[in-house]
Design a protein around this motif. Structure first.
Motif, short mmCIF file in Angstrom:
data_model
loop_
_atom_site.label_atom_id
_atom_site.label_comp_id
_atom_site.label_asym_id
_atom_site.label_seq_id
_atom_site.Cartn_x
_atom_site.Cartn_y
_atom_site.Cartn_z
N CYS B 17 0.85 -1.19 0.00
CA CYS B 17 0.00 0.00 0.00
C CYS B 17 0.88 1.23 0.00
N VAL B 18 0.74 2.09 -1.02
CA VAL B 18 1.56 3.30 -1.12
C VAL B 18 0.81 4.52 -0.60
N LYS B 19 -0.31 4.31 0.06
CA LYS B 19 -1.06 5.39 0.71
C LYS B 19 -1.54 6.46 -0.27
N CYS B 20 -1.80 6.08 -1.50
CA CYS B 20 -2.20 7.07 -2.49
C CYS B 20 -3.60 7.61 -2.22
N GLY B 21 -4.46 6.78 -1.62
CA GLY B 21 -5.81 7.24 -1.33
C GLY B 21 -6.81 6.92 -2.43
N CYS B 23 -8.33 4.34 -3.10
CA CYS B 23 -9.45 3.53 -2.61
C CYS B 23 -10.58 4.39 -2.06
N ARG B 41 -7.40 2.21 2.84
CA ARG B 41 -6.09 2.69 3.27
C ARG B 41 -5.97 2.70 4.79
N CYS B 78 -7.24 -0.22 -6.97
CA CYS B 78 -5.94 0.07 -6.35
C CYS B 78 -4.81 -0.15 -7.33
#
Ligand SMILES: Cc1cc2nc3c(=O)[nH]c(=O)nc-3n(C[C@H](O)[C@H](O)[C@H](O)COP(=O)(O)OP(=O)(O)OC[C@H]3O[C@@H](n4cnc5c(N)ncnc54)[C@H](O)[C@@H]3O)c2cc1C
Ligand code: SF4
Ligand code: SF4
Lengths: 459, 421
Positions: B17-21, B23, B41, B78
């Motif tokens: 998970c690269v925390k991009c948001g 989702c 996230r 994702c």
């Protein structure tokens, strides 16, 4: 840790359920897309400008830092609570207040998700062009604070070009409005433009007045494969030189194509070393002519293949190649630094050559794609943090990329902002005098330095 | 007994998970309640914090992890395909192991205490009452999905059948020579609530001349138990089903329920070995019917006149996430009495989500209300789908919205189109 007294005070202002000190919430509001983590002391969810103002007054009196946060999709750490304190989430301020079709103006709260706003105006035949790739989840407040851009900026401009008024809570807790719903307005300083792109350091945006356009009748998408990046870049300047401004001019370099080839079954011919996705919009009859003209103009520039979409589904399939980039990059290396330098349009090939040389020098794969139309290159430095020394080499490479962009008359960031990620490099681009000018503004407006401290400038 | 993966086994996926948001755009729970803990996230971040010992299994963590439909919408959107639904299910198993099941599945706890089958059923049909419900076998998917306390919540549920489907039909129905032999995995929804779907299933296969085996000793697929975090129950049910579905050789195991399809086709695949082989044989009924050329056969039938009904399709998450979206539509479109219309957001979750709607009925209703709105806007009279769970939730949502549409299984519509015997 904040004293119980302060937490109780916040709870009285906002209501108990809108103030959280639960460890789980602190963790959930500790990150953004930079993937760095800083735990706040408390997360709050105000619903009105009045509540925000009361919070700022309290924070000022008690010297507590406040970090505004939209969707937390920022790439430079702007919303990270680097010093603990309060994360102020705009998630509850998410109403579209008015869409005025007669005057082509809309008013929204900052937590509205960009795409939801776009869909709402498009239903009325209106158009809000700014389209950051994060538009499905980022908020308009975050877009304004970062002055976000996207592929359509070539033709229409960036977020700030569409913001004509704001309601802002100042760092000291006053509520002010800037600009307004008129297309013109020159009374006083242009505070609207000052707040746009200020990365949440000068005020908290609680309301946004947006200028709209009529929705173009149709659009047409072309995907053109070139045998070299020079061909693609010359195509960009040729098109614009002939006074045609397409809606988008997206490019991908050879390395990006290699990634796409490996990761998907999308067909990309071997000879192709660069791609442009060209989209034009407007009246239907006029579009066909424009497409034809563009094709004629660029044909001699090393075009390997052109695909033109006739239907929205076909257009979607072409964009799919661009969208598959992000996932395919992970095949190169697990970690990445996504820098978003911007150079004058004509300098794009030169910049790509520089980046290739830097990649060679530091032995790190660097993949480039971005918005060729406005010279905005997304330089993706791909590394594996677990490999010893790679992180250090990446940092050196990045600094060299920045220097390279500046030498060509460019900038370190076209759209992601400075935040904490680029703060150390600020002196490369901004003179000491200019930086002092900016810091004087910050100091005057936020004497206690409590609103998003430590962002943009190191202090 | 094969074992499911632990939360620890998901560390690598969690770290993807690269925390991009991204989702945030896809998670229906987040859509109903905009808080970071509710989105994939956040749930992934919390799972990581639990793994790293940064946070214990405290109330707020349990609450956030319970707020997941396991619909897989986030994973589809994702960039790194982080399987949040699997991570959350594994986290729930960890919670159940450490804290007991009370937080997630009160109904399931009873089974752990008394794992023996109790195959008695209520004699009468009528409204779905708590009393009747308690007479269901304890490891039926319905009991797993709707623990008793839930039944007082005012939800409209279909009547429970007096005689379960599997008791009504023979264990083997001979088809034509040269045609495949299939096992019908009925699932609990069809067996106890919608026997008519089971009957329509048999008619369709009879029309084609396929040999059908309906093993009597099959159990719930285990998906509701996955949602409840009852790992051991899932493993027990899988073992029982493996035995039931393999004592006679079959070419395919067919399902007419999206959840069962994911249960047997995906969860069992993760269990490896013989389970994986069973999973590989599992087919959704409409995928099978398309492969068997049913649309072409229907086209050859003499045309009957008459009005066509407007029908729209709801994608059950458990088919959509497995890439099954075309076949159910292909069958629907091939039906002579159907005028197919696509609705907006056909692919978003209806809001049922295993035990989700039990503990978060209000949110579940909010998610369902959006769906009901899209059905209304489409102008359809019927919303067809491929999952009894979705049918129930869709009908409940339509009823709450005051709509007049009916939720049906595609097989029921297919049934009408087949020639009368
Ligand atoms: C996959 C992906 C693609 C992206 N693509 C693009 C792109 O094409 N173009 C682009 O420009 N950016 C892009 N971004 C970066 C990011 O999405 C934008 O910067 C966006 O504007 C951030 O919005 P947000 O709501 O997530 O804000 P956050 O990340 O929460 O905050 C960003 C900054 O805004 C401040 N802020 C937020 N709300 C307010 C408010 N109400 N008042 C004052 N300050 C506030 C915060 O303090 C912070 O400094 C991308 C990010 C991702 C993950
Ligand atoms: S979309 Fe995937 S990678 Fe991005 S934050 Fe959500 S789970 Fe993480
Ligand atoms: S599985 Fe569904 S409910 Fe759960 S986090 Fe993903 S999108 Fe949200």
């Amino acid at each position: 840790m904040l004293e119980q007294r302060i937490i109780r005070n916040l709870q009285q202002t906002l209501g108990k359920e809108h103030v959280s000190t639960d460890k789980a919430d602190l963790i959930c509001y500790s990150y953004d897309a930079t993937q760095q983590q800083f735990l706040p002391d408390v997360v709050i969810y105000p619903a009105t400008a009045e509540e925000v103002a009361l919070v700022m007054k309290l924070a000022n009196a008690e010297n507590i830092p406040v970090f505004p946060r939209g969707a937390g999709s920022g790439f430079t750490g702007g919303s990270l609570p680097t010093r603990g304190g309060i994360v102020l989430s705009t998630e509850r301020m998410n109403r579209i207040l008015e869409i005025d079709s007669e005057n082509l103006v809309a008013t929204v709260e900052p937590g509205v998700v960009t795409e939801q706003f776009q869909k709402a105006v498009e239903k009325l035949g209106l158009f809000y062009p700014p389209d950051p790739a994060s538009l499905k989840f980022s908020t308009l407040g975050g877009n304004v604070a970062e002055c976000a851009g996207g592929p359509r900026c070539v033709k229409y401009g960036v977020t700030k070009d569409f913001i004509i008024g704001l309601e802002v809570v100042t760092p000291t807790g006053d509520i002010i409005t800037t600009g307004g719903p008129t297309m013109k307005g020159v009374v006083g300083y242009d505070l609207t433009k000052l707040i746009c792109g200020s990365e949440g350091t000068l005020g908290i945006i609680t309301r946004i007045v947006i200028k709209l356009l009529p929705l173009p009748e149709a659009k047409k998408t072309m995907l053109v494969l070139f045998d070299s990046i020079d061909g693609a870049a010359r195509a960009v300047s040729t098109i614009i030189g002939h006074k045609i401004i397409p809606t988008t001019l997206e490019f991908m370099d050879g390395r990006t194509l290699d990634c796409v080839r490996q990761a998907t079954d999308l067909e990309v011919p071997e000879g192709a070393r660069a791609v442009l996705i060209i989209e034009v919009d407007g009246d239907r009859e006029f579009l066909a002519k424009q497409v034809q003209k563009i094709q004629q103009l660029i044909q001699p520039l090393g075009v390997v293949e052109t695909r033109t979409a006739e239907t929205p589904e076909e257009s979607e399939a072409l964009w799919q190649i661009r969208r598959s980039v992000s996932a395919s990059l992970r095949k190169v290396n697990p970690d990445k630094f996504n820098e978003d330098i911007c150079v004058p349009r004509s300098k794009v090939p030169e910049m790509i050559r520089k980046v290739d040389a830097i990649a060679e020098k530091y032995q790190i794969p660097i993949v480039n794609f971005g918005h060729a139309g406005d010279g905005n290159i997304h330089v993706n430095v791909m590394i594996d943090k677990k490999v010893p020394g790679e992180l250090e080499r990446a940092h050196k490479a990045i600094e060299e990329v920045f220097r390279g962009a500046l030498e060509l008359g460019g900038t370190m960031s076209g759209e992601h902002g400075v935040g904490i990620a680029k703060a150390p490099y600020i002196p490369l681009e901004i003179s000491e005098k200019a930086a002092d000018y900016m810091k004087t503004i910050k100091k005057a407006l936020d004497p206690n330095n409590i609103l998003n401290p430590g962002k943009i400038f190191l202090d | 007994m094969a074992k499911l993966k632990n939360l620890e086994d998901y560390r690598e996926e969690i770290e993807q998970c690269v925390k991009c948001g991204a989702c945030r755009a896809h998670c229906p729970v987040f859509g109903a309640e905009r808080r970071e803990g509710r989105v994939a996230r956040g749930k992934v971040a919390l799972s990581k914090a639990v793994l790293d010992g940064e946070i214990g299994l405290e109330e707020k963590v349990l609450e956030d992890l319970s707020q997941c439909l396991l619909c897989g919408s986030c994973c589809a959107g994702c960039p790194n395909k982080v399987p949040t639904e699997e991570i959350v299910a594994a986290a729930r198993r960890k919670i159940a192991e450490q804290r007991g099941l009370s937080s997630f599945g009160k109904g399931v706890a009873a089974i752990l205490g008394r794992p023996k089958l109790m195959n008695t059923l209520a004699k009468t049909g009528g409204r779905f009452s708590a009393l009747l419900f308690r007479k269901l076998p304890e490891n039926s998917g319905l009991r797993l999905r709707f623990p008793a306390p839930y039944l007082e919540s005012g939800r409209t549920l279909p009547p429970l059948t007096a005689r379960p489907f599997r008791e009504r039909c023979p264990e083997r129905i001979e088809g034509k020579e040269g045609m495949p032999t299939v096992a019908f995995f009925t699932g609990c929804g069809i067996n106890y609530m919608y026997p008519e779907i089971g009957e329509a299933f048999l008619r369709a296969l009879k029309f084609l001349g396929v040999t059908v085996i309906i093993p009597k000793d099959q159990a719930c697929c285990g998906l509701p138990a996955v949602s409840a975090g009852a790992g051991t129950v899932v493993e027990q049910l899988a073992e029982q089903n493996l035995a039931a579905l393999t004592h006679e050789p079959v070419d395919y195991v067919l399902t007419a329920c999206a959840s069962c399809n994911a249960g047997i086709g995906k969860i069992y695949a993760d269990l490896g070995g013989d389970y994986q082989q069973l999973a590989a044989k599992t087919r959704d009924i409409f995928v099978f019917l398309v492969e068997m050329g049913l649309p072409e056969r229907l086209a050859e039938l003499p045309k009957k006149g008459g009005v066509r009904t407007r029908v729209t399709y709801h994608d059950p998450c458990h088919l959509r996430t497995r890439g099954i979206t075309k076949e159910p539509r292909a069958i629907l479109k091939s039906l002579p009495q159907v005028e197919f219309v696509e609705m907006e957001d056909a692919a978003t979750c209806c809001g049922l989500g295993g035990t989700y709607s039990v503990y978060h009925y209000e949110n579940s209703k909010r998610i369902g209300a959006k769906k009901a709105g899209h059905i209304e806007e489409s102008g359809a009279e019927l919303v067809a789908t491929d999952c009894p769970g979705c049918i129930m939730q869709l009908q409940d949502s339509i009823n709450h919205a005051g709509g007049s549409q009916r939720a049906v299984h595609i097989l029921e519509l297919l049934n009408e189109a087949l020639p009368k015997e």
